[in-house]
Scaffold this motif. Sequence first.
Motif, PDB file in Angstrom:
ATOM      1  N   ARG A   9      12.449 -14.097  -0.860  1.00 53.10           N
ATOM      2  CA  ARG A   9      11.482 -14.207   0.148  1.00 53.10           C
ATOM      3  C   ARG A   9       9.873 -13.468  -0.588  1.00 53.10           C
ATOM      4  O   ARG A   9       9.119 -14.255  -0.003  1.00 53.10           O
ATOM      5  CB  ARG A   9      11.647 -13.236   1.177  1.00 53.10           C
ATOM      6  N   ARG A  10      10.187 -12.708  -1.376  1.00 55.31           N
ATOM      7  CA  ARG A  10       8.847 -12.214  -1.696  1.00 55.31           C
ATOM      8  C   ARG A  10       8.650 -12.254  -3.274  1.00 55.31           C
ATOM      9  O   ARG A  10       9.761 -12.451  -4.047  1.00 55.31           O
ATOM     10  CB  ARG A  10       8.816 -10.596  -1.437  1.00 55.31           C
ATOM     11  N   ARG A  52      13.094  -0.413 -12.367  1.00 56.91           N
ATOM     12  CA  ARG A  52      12.370  -0.443 -11.086  1.00 56.91           C
ATOM     13  C   ARG A  52      10.647  -0.718 -10.975  1.00 56.91           C
ATOM     14  O   ARG A  52      10.145  -1.133 -10.603  1.00 56.91           O
ATOM     15  CB  ARG A  52      12.978   0.534 -10.041  1.00 56.91           C
ATOM     16  N   GLY A 116       1.184  12.552  -7.591  1.00 54.17           N
ATOM     17  CA  GLY A 116       1.123  11.767  -6.467  1.00 54.17           C
ATOM     18  C   GLY A 116      -0.199  11.959  -5.680  1.00 54.17           C
ATOM     19  O   GLY A 116      -0.205  11.351  -4.468  1.00 54.17           O
ATOM     20  N   ASP A 257       0.054   5.533  -5.141  1.00 54.00           N
ATOM     21  CA  ASP A 257       0.116   4.919  -3.978  1.00 54.00           C
ATOM     22  C   ASP A 257       1.331   3.609  -3.970  1.00 54.00           C
ATOM     23  O   ASP A 257       1.648   3.391  -2.961  1.00 54.00           O
ATOM     24  CB  ASP A 257      -1.154   4.166  -3.568  1.00 54.00           C
ATOM     25  N   GLY A 259       4.057   4.776  -5.084  1.00 52.84           N
ATOM     26  CA  GLY A 259       5.132   5.631  -5.187  1.00 52.84           C
ATOM     27  C   GLY A 259       5.771   5.598  -6.743  1.00 52.84           C
ATOM     28  O   GLY A 259       6.862   5.922  -6.913  1.00 52.84           O
ATOM     29  N   TYR A 343     -13.632   6.038   1.911  1.00 53.11           N
ATOM     30  CA  TYR A 343     -12.510   6.781   1.849  1.00 53.11           C
ATOM     31  C   TYR A 343     -12.097   8.199   1.262  1.00 53.11           C
ATOM     32  O   TYR A 343     -11.677   9.159   1.999  1.00 53.11           O
ATOM     33  CB  TYR A 343     -11.229   5.762   1.489  1.00 53.11           C
TER      34      TYR A 343
ATOM     35  N   ARG B 224       2.051  13.003  -1.512  1.00 52.80           N
ATOM     36  CA  ARG B 224       3.641  12.880  -1.799  1.00 52.80           C
ATOM     37  C   ARG B 224       4.595  14.326  -1.734  1.00 52.80           C
ATOM     38  O   ARG B 224       5.655  14.185  -0.811  1.00 52.80           O
ATOM     39  CB  ARG B 224       3.786  12.620  -3.263  1.00 52.80           C
ATOM     40  N   GLU B 249       4.476  -0.768   4.652  1.00 55.74           N
ATOM     41  CA  GLU B 249       4.124  -0.284   3.149  1.00 55.74           C
ATOM     42  C   GLU B 249       4.369   1.084   2.895  1.00 55.74           C
ATOM     43  O   GLU B 249       4.616   1.357   1.719  1.00 55.74           O
ATOM     44  CB  GLU B 249       2.561  -0.823   3.090  1.00 55.74           C
ATOM     45  N   GLU B 250       4.035   1.918   3.908  1.00 50.86           N
ATOM     46  CA  GLU B 250       4.115   3.167   3.842  1.00 50.86           C
ATOM     47  C   GLU B 250       5.488   3.744   3.329  1.00 50.86           C
ATOM     48  O   GLU B 250       5.993   4.393   2.820  1.00 50.86           O
ATOM     49  CB  GLU B 250       3.567   4.061   5.096  1.00 50.86           C
ATOM     50  N   GLU B 252       7.863   1.740   2.398  1.00 49.33           N
ATOM     51  CA  GLU B 252       8.213   1.317   1.197  1.00 49.33           C
ATOM     52  C   GLU B 252       8.070   2.426   0.102  1.00 49.33           C
ATOM     53  O   GLU B 252       8.831   2.666  -0.802  1.00 49.33           O
ATOM     54  CB  GLU B 252       7.576   0.104   0.888  1.00 49.33           C
ATOM     55  N   GLN B 253       6.696   2.920   0.232  1.00 47.05           N
ATOM     56  CA  GLN B 253       6.483   3.872  -0.949  1.00 47.05           C
ATOM     57  C   GLN B 253       7.040   5.239  -0.713  1.00 47.05           C
ATOM     58  O   GLN B 253       7.347   5.861  -1.755  1.00 47.05           O
ATOM     59  CB  GLN B 253       4.638   4.239  -0.531  1.00 47.05           C
ATOM     60  N   ARG B 256      10.392   4.827  -2.292  1.00 45.52           N
ATOM     61  CA  ARG B 256      10.354   4.640  -3.745  1.00 45.52           C
ATOM     62  C   ARG B 256      10.156   6.274  -4.325  1.00 45.52           C
ATOM     63  O   ARG B 256      10.496   6.365  -5.285  1.00 45.52           O
ATOM     64  CB  ARG B 256       9.232   3.935  -4.152  1.00 45.52           C
ATOM     65  N   GLU B 257       9.374   7.092  -3.701  1.00 43.23           N
ATOM     66  CA  GLU B 257       9.055   8.356  -4.145  1.00 43.23           C
ATOM     67  C   GLU B 257      10.358   9.351  -4.003  1.00 43.23           C
ATOM     68  O   GLU B 257      10.329  10.020  -4.790  1.00 43.23           O
ATOM     69  CB  GLU B 257       7.687   9.096  -3.069  1.00 43.23           C
ATOM     70  N   ALA B 258      11.017   9.255  -2.833  1.00 45.05           N
ATOM     71  CA  ALA B 258      11.980  10.237  -2.791  1.00 45.05           C
ATOM     72  C   ALA B 258      13.122   9.978  -3.672  1.00 45.05           C
ATOM     73  O   ALA B 258      13.364   8.724  -4.432  1.00 45.05           O
ATOM     74  CB  ALA B 258      12.445   9.902  -1.430  1.00 45.05           C
ATOM     75  N   ASP B 281      11.838  -4.784   1.990  1.00 44.56           N
ATOM     76  CA  ASP B 281      10.710  -4.566   1.331  1.00 44.56           C
ATOM     77  C   ASP B 281      10.802  -4.119  -0.041  1.00 44.56           C
ATOM     78  O   ASP B 281       9.529  -4.035  -0.693  1.00 44.56           O
ATOM     79  CB  ASP B 281       9.877  -3.572   2.301  1.00 44.56           C
ATOM     80  N   GLU B 286      15.855  -1.974  -6.696  1.00 40.45           N
ATOM     81  CA  GLU B 286      15.837  -0.557  -6.037  1.00 40.45           C
ATOM     82  C   GLU B 286      16.676  -0.736  -4.823  1.00 40.45           C
ATOM     83  O   GLU B 286      17.576   0.340  -4.667  1.00 40.45           O
ATOM     84  CB  GLU B 286      14.431  -0.456  -5.459  1.00 40.45           C
ATOM     85  N   PRO B 442      -5.301   1.795   0.140  1.00 37.52           N
ATOM     86  CA  PRO B 442      -4.450   2.805  -0.597  1.00 37.52           C
ATOM     87  C   PRO B 442      -5.020   4.355   0.053  1.00 37.52           C
ATOM     88  O   PRO B 442      -5.831   4.594   0.025  1.00 37.52           O
ATOM     89  CB  PRO B 442      -5.130   2.687  -1.991  1.00 37.52           C
ATOM     90  N   ARG B 443      -3.867   4.869   0.728  1.00 44.31           N
ATOM     91  CA  ARG B 443      -3.853   6.151   1.200  1.00 44.31           C
ATOM     92  C   ARG B 443      -4.621   7.106   0.224  1.00 44.31           C
ATOM     93  O   ARG B 443      -5.186   8.005   0.807  1.00 44.31           O
ATOM     94  CB  ARG B 443      -2.397   6.733   1.734  1.00 44.31           C
TER      95      ARG B 443
END
Lengths: 455, 446
Positions: A9-10, A52, A116, A257, A259, A343, B224, B249-250, B252-253, B256-258, B281, B286, B442-443
Amino acid sequence: MTALDPFERRPRAPNVAVPGALGDAGPAPGAPDDGAGPTLGPPAPRRTRRRRALVVLAVLGPGLIAANAGNDAGGIATYASAGAQFGYRTLFLMVLVTVALVVVQEMSARLGAFTGEGLVSLIREQFPLRAAALAVVCLIVANLGLVVSEFAGVGAAFELFGVSRYLSVPIAALVLWAMVVFGSYRYAERMFLMLGLAFIAYPVAAILGHPRWAAVGAQTAFPHFVASEPFLILAVAIVGTTITPYMQLYQAAAVADRGLGPEDYPLVRLDTIVGTIAAEIVSMAIIIATAAVIGGTGALGSAEDAAKALEPVVGSAAKALFGIGLLGASALAAAVVPLSTAYAISEAAGVERSVSSKFTEAPVFLGLFTAQIVIGAAVALAPGNLIKLLINTQVLNGLIAPVILGFILVLANRREVLGDAVNGPRFRVVATICVAVVSLLAVAVVVQTVASWIR
Amino acid sequence: MARRPSLPTPAPLRHRAERHAHRGLLTHRSVADALISLAGIVGQPVRNQAGDEVGRVADVVARWDGGPYPPATGLVVKVGRRPAFLPIAQVATMKADEVRLRSARLDLRDFQRRPGEVVLGRDVLDRQLVDVDGVRVVRASDLYLARVGLAWRLVGVDVSFQSLLRRLGPARRRHRATPDRVLDWSAVQPFGSQPGELRLSRSSQALKRLRPSEVADLLEELGRDERQALLDALDPGVAADALEEMQPEELEQLLREAPVARAAALVAAMEPDEAADALRDLGPEERAELLDAMPDETAGDLAALLTFSEESAGGLMTTHLVTVPVGTSVQAVRDRLREETEHRADVDRVLVIDDDGTLVDDLALFDLFLADPTASVDDLVEPPWPVTVHADASLEEVVARLVDSRAASVVVVDAADRPIGRILADDVVDALVPEKAKLRFPRILA
């Protein structure tokens, strides 16, 4: 699409080829392995972790995107001007600047991956408030300069097609503002990205333009200083347009961002280094292509002259191709840079919180964004030569860059920030030299400018 | 998927009212004058009884003791260039611009942070905190200490821009407290002390009152380390509920971080349809990694869900079903439902299946409620027959089936007519509401 295979899908399959990330999935030498790693649960097998990160980087490649931000309107104008005015003589400088950029971008990526957090947030937490405020002010000025140059780029692009900038710049500002605020920007973003791809023609032009390769090689390998004020100022403009604070912000933010953490770092580093070098090769191609066609004809006067560099590739369509590329690159950055500035400031000051969820309900954020667009467009409308304006904004960036670089260097030297991923002694020496040289150039320009006032 | 809208409840409003009361106290002139601004007192002189300066305040140490207002345990004082620890017991008076000692001389000790202690200026000031009542992430512009009984305690945190400007301004004005937008410390969830051991220092009662969507907002805004610390403090079920409400999206991030084990545990605790969305997602590698780390049964269920397209009935459905065989007594069904209290939002009806698993009927809870407990479910099997779709049905077909039947849910069946999932009307609404055209930036650009 109703296919039953959701894995298709992606566009996230690892076999998507993007330069910058696919070279080597093995462990990078000297990369820190543990320490800051998560403590909960059994450690994941390294191999899958690496792959990954590969998936994420292969598709998005923050290193390449960040470094390519240097090849925007200001970058094109500066590199083209260097080629036109000094031929191949600035190429050695590009090598040095590339080394410095790799060092700086690597530090930014490392800060993003291991903490992070973004750079402004780190600066606010790690430095006294006054120092942090200085960094933020520098950032605002540098990014505002960048916004001015992007609108100047939009104006120059439309002038190539015979549209007055007094018409095109205000309309472009209004359209970009509306697209961002009312939320259809995402689609436009892709279009601008595609338009910007027109500049891929430069490396081709550099080859088809039959430059004197012997001269190119010699000028790249050995320093050739020209002891003149224009050369010094152009050198600082090159530094400013190549090492833009925005790029470091983006690099750290994009890594954090997505991760990507310490265990992904070897690949992040690879992406950063390869991406940066790839972007700088494009920059050098701009200088070479321009030098081959109009080298030594004096200072670059207009976008029309700059477009001649692409003639070996597309002939008479060079003007159109150049205009399209310039428009795409400029319009993209003209929206993204003010957004990121707004931002960063909002978050650092702690004045707005729900920026990402309720955009129109964030008046300070919206105000900051709007103000930058208005100021950027207004300055770009001031009478005068657009190419000159473009280069002057890059000089301004070159004067500010050392300050931001200093902050990044101090952060990356701090063990309490990065733990075992802190700068090693040798890296520290190299990075310090880079920052010192960039600072020296900036000081030289300031001294020169002040001296010329006194005379 | 679009985020589920959350309706305001009276509870947060009440908290806001309480906060205004606190604010009123802090803005009161006499109280404001007695407040010690942390940013202000740093750099002020420490004098002995005779009034001679012996050093300068460098920082304030407090102990997270689990109470609402942490007590100050001492000051970090710079004598010459050397930082030393001054226990609070040696302090006679503390004013905004001066600290007086009880004794004539300063008893110098090297500063060593003890467990539970936090160096306020270094670890809290300018960092992220959670304002639990306002449900937002704030940054501390200043911290205020006040004398409460015999102890100096941390009473409030200033989040105003004005206080930032004051700290930037001339030094002689810096110690004057400007309590403008101050949060009472009891309404704040601070984070831990040292990098690497960041954790919530006290699991605030207030935190437990938050709704999942509010926790989701906070998770999206935190950095994070802070968001992992917040996840640590939450009950796994609550955390999973919050994750279901996060932006894709958040989420997903975050996953991934955890660490893999935690990410897997969180996803496994989510409702199956939301968990499958979250897994979709992520990249294939992963996804496989997380499924490997889950209990086999959960992983199998999720892997089966993942074979369906997100746009199809299979992608919309939840696999959480209450299924009973023919011949079950109504009482047994009720007992079964009692075990499902936790999933009440997903249990719309009870499925009756025959021996080979094919669908017989879909019973309304209302009918089960009215039925005689000793009766068999067979007595309730009657038209209207269940509303069903196949797993590969499109969203349009699902909508059409729902509209035709006026039902609140449809049953998803496989080729042999065995029930494999259920699509609730609210999931259809989520799928139909266009994703809010919104700009996600981007946060962390800050």
